[in-house]
Design an enzyme around this catalytic site. Structure first.
Site, PDB file in Angstrom:
ATOM      1  N   ASP A  52       0.849  -1.197   0.000  1.00 51.29           N
ATOM      2  CA  ASP A  52       0.000   0.000   0.000  1.00 51.29           C
ATOM      3  C   ASP A  52       0.884   1.247   0.000  1.00 51.29           C
ATOM      4  O   ASP A  52       1.573   1.523   0.987  1.00 51.29           O
ATOM      5  CB  ASP A  52      -0.913  -0.008   1.230  1.00 51.29           C
ATOM      6  CG  ASP A  52      -1.896   1.151   1.208  1.00 51.29           C
ATOM      7  OD1 ASP A  52      -3.009   0.968   0.685  1.00 51.29           O
ATOM      8  OD2 ASP A  52      -1.548   2.252   1.689  1.00 51.29           O
ATOM      9  N   TYR A  57       3.191   9.760  -0.487  1.00 52.11           N
ATOM     10  CA  TYR A  57       4.323   9.207   0.276  1.00 52.11           C
ATOM     11  C   TYR A  57       5.653   9.396  -0.456  1.00 52.11           C
ATOM     12  O   TYR A  57       6.713   9.156   0.118  1.00 52.11           O
ATOM     13  CB  TYR A  57       4.121   7.711   0.576  1.00 52.11           C
ATOM     14  CG  TYR A  57       2.816   7.334   1.225  1.00 52.11           C
ATOM     15  CD1 TYR A  57       1.996   8.286   1.837  1.00 52.11           C
ATOM     16  CD2 TYR A  57       2.372   6.012   1.240  1.00 52.11           C
ATOM     17  CE1 TYR A  57       0.779   7.924   2.415  1.00 52.11           C
ATOM     18  CE2 TYR A  57       1.171   5.648   1.827  1.00 52.11           C
ATOM     19  CZ  TYR A  57       0.378   6.608   2.398  1.00 52.11           C
ATOM     20  OH  TYR A  57      -0.814   6.247   2.966  1.00 52.11           O
ATOM     21  N   LYS A  82      -2.582   5.961  -4.481  1.00 55.24           N
ATOM     22  CA  LYS A  82      -3.681   6.903  -4.198  1.00 55.24           C
ATOM     23  C   LYS A  82      -3.398   8.245  -4.838  1.00 55.24           C
ATOM     24  O   LYS A  82      -2.243   8.700  -4.868  1.00 55.24           O
ATOM     25  CB  LYS A  82      -3.835   7.092  -2.683  1.00 55.24           C
ATOM     26  CG  LYS A  82      -3.777   5.807  -1.891  1.00 55.24           C
ATOM     27  CD  LYS A  82      -3.971   5.992  -0.402  1.00 55.24           C
ATOM     28  CE  LYS A  82      -3.644   4.716   0.346  1.00 55.24           C
ATOM     29  NZ  LYS A  82      -2.228   4.575   0.743  1.00 55.24           N
ATOM     30  N   HIS A 115      -7.322   9.729  -2.223  1.00 56.95           N
ATOM     31  CA  HIS A 115      -6.726   9.634  -0.884  1.00 56.95           C
ATOM     32  C   HIS A 115      -7.608  10.285   0.192  1.00 56.95           C
ATOM     33  O   HIS A 115      -7.784   9.719   1.282  1.00 56.95           O
ATOM     34  CB  HIS A 115      -5.337  10.285  -0.912  1.00 56.95           C
ATOM     35  CG  HIS A 115      -4.379   9.760   0.096  1.00 56.95           C
ATOM     36  ND1 HIS A 115      -3.034   9.645  -0.147  1.00 56.95           N
ATOM     37  CD2 HIS A 115      -4.560   9.308   1.365  1.00 56.95           C
ATOM     38  CE1 HIS A 115      -2.433   9.151   0.927  1.00 56.95           C
ATOM     39  NE2 HIS A 115      -3.342   8.951   1.863  1.00 56.95           N
TER      40      HIS A 115
END
Ligand code: NDP
Length: 292
Positions: A52, A57, A82, A115
Site C-alpha cells: 500500500d 508518500y 492513491k 486519498h
C-alpha cells in the site's frame, strides 16, 4: 468471501468488481523514499504480496524497484496507490496517474484510490475526481478503484451521481476507533473496508486488555490487534521498517481469538483518531510534479 492464496496462508478478500485482494499487506507510509526499495524487498521476502503506497508518500518508485528486482511476476503482487490531494481536477489527476504508473514501472495498478475527499476544496466536488478514476478503471490501467477517508455521506454522493460503487473504503480503524457504523455502511453497499493505522501507530499496544489477551494466547500485542482486524473481515497493511516486526506482523494466521476476546477489544473504542478528521481535512500538500 475469502479463500487462500497460493503463496501462503494470507486469505484473499473478494471485491465487488470480481477481483481479489490479499487481506494482509505491507504499508509504506513514512518510509523515506531512499529506504523504500529495501523495506519492500524485505517484505516480499517474508511473503507479503500486497503493498500500500500513495503519491503523497513519494515512494512509489521504491515499491516498483523492489517488485522489479524480486523475481516475482508483476501479477503476483497487489499494488495500491492513491491520488494526491493537490491533483483532484480531472486533467491534473490524469497526469498524476500517468506519473504513478511511471514511478511504479508498471502499466497498471491493482487498486487506485482518492486519498482524501477534501470537502472544503475544489468547490466540494470530489465527484468529477471519482469520474476520472472511473476512466482509469475503464481503460484497464486501474484494475480496481476505490476511496479513502470517505464518510458515508461522501459515498452517498458518488453512488447518486455516478452509480459506480467503490471497491474499497480505506479508513482509519483500530481498537480505539472501531468505526463500526462506517464499516456497516460499507458492508451494506458491498464495499470492502481497509483499516489504516491498524495498531494506531503503536498507541494501542500497551492497553491492558490487549496485553491480557496477548499473554493468554502467547502472541504479541501487535499480533493480537492485527488478528482482531482479520477476524472482523477488514483488509490491513501494517507498516514497519524493523525486520523482526515485519515478520511478527505476518504471523497472524496460526491462531484465533475467541468471540469474547474480539468483543473485549472492540469495547475499547473511544472514537479516538490518530489522524485528521475527513470532514474537516482540506490540506492540499506540496504542488505536483513530484521531486525526481
Ligand atoms: P501502523 O498502525 O501500521 O503503525 C506503524 C508504527 O508501528 C511504526 O512506528 C512501526 O515502527 C510500529 N510497529 C509496527 N509493527 C510493530 C510491532 N509488531 N510491534 C511494535 N511496533 C510496531 O501505522 P501506519 O500509519 O503506518 O498505517 C499503516 C499503513 O496504512 C500505512 O503505511 C499506509 O499504507 C496506510 N495509511 C493510509 C492512510 C490514508 O489516509 N489512507 C493514512 C495512514 C496510513 P517501526 O517502523 O519503527 O518498526
Amino acid at each position: 468471501m475469502s479463500d487462500s492464496t497460493s503463496g501462503g496462508q494470507v486469505p484473499s478478500i473478494g471485491l465487488n468488481d470480481g477481483r481479489a485482494i490479499p487481506q494482509l499487506g505491507f504499508g509504506v507510509f513514512q518510509i523515506p523514499p531512499e529506504d523504500t526499495a529495501a523495506a519492500t524487498t524485505r517484505a516480499l521476502e517474508i511473503g507479503y504480496r500486497h503493498i500500500d503506497t500513495a503519491e503523497m508518500y513519494r515512494n512509489e518508485r521504491g515499491v516498483g524497484e523492489a517488485i522489479a528486482r524480486s523475481g516475482l511476476d508483476r501479477s503476483e503482487v497487489f499494488v495500491t496507490s492513491k491520488l494526491n490531494n493537490g491533483v483532484h481536477r480531472p486533467d491534473d489527476a490524469r497526469r498524476a496517474f500517468d506519473d504513478t504508473l511511471a514511478a511504479l514501472g508498471s502499466d497498471y495498478v491493482d487498486l487506485f484510490l482518492i486519498h482524501w475527499p477534501l470537502p472544503g476544496q475544489y468547490d466540494g466536488d470530489f465527484v468529477s475526481t471519482w469520474q476520472t478514476l472511473i476512466e482509469f478503471a475503464e481503460d484497464g490501467r486501474a484494475r480496481s478503484i476505490g476511496v479513502s477517508n470517505f464518510q458515508a455521506h461522501h459515498i452517498d454522493r458518488l453512488l447518486a451521481e455516478t452509480g459506480t460503487v467503490p471497491a474499497v473504503n480505506q479508513i482509519e480503524a483500530h481498537p480505539y476507533l472501531t468505526q463500526d457504523d462506517l464499516r456497516r455502511y460499507d458492508r451494506e453497499h458491498g464495499i470492502s473496508t481497509e483499516a489504516w493505522s491498524p495498531i494506531a501507530q503503536g498507541k494501542v499496544l500497551d492497553d491492558p486488555v490487549i496485553a491480557k489477551v496477548a499473554a493468554a494466547s502467547g502472541k504479541s500485542p501487535a499480533q493480537v490487534v492485527l488478528r482482531w482486524h482479520i477476524q472482523r473481515g477488514d483488509i490491513i497493511f501494517p507498516k514497519s521498517v524493523t525486520p523482526s516486526r515485519m515478520q511478527e506482523n505476518f504471523e497472524i494466521f496460526d491462531f484465533a481469538l475467541s468471540d469474547e476476546d474480539v468483543a473485549a477489544i472492540t469495547a475499547l473504542n473511544r472514537n479516538e483518531r490518530t489522524g485528521p478528521d475527513p470532514d474537516t481535512f482540506n490540506w492540499l500538500g506540496p504542488p505536483h510534479p513530484r521531486p525526481a
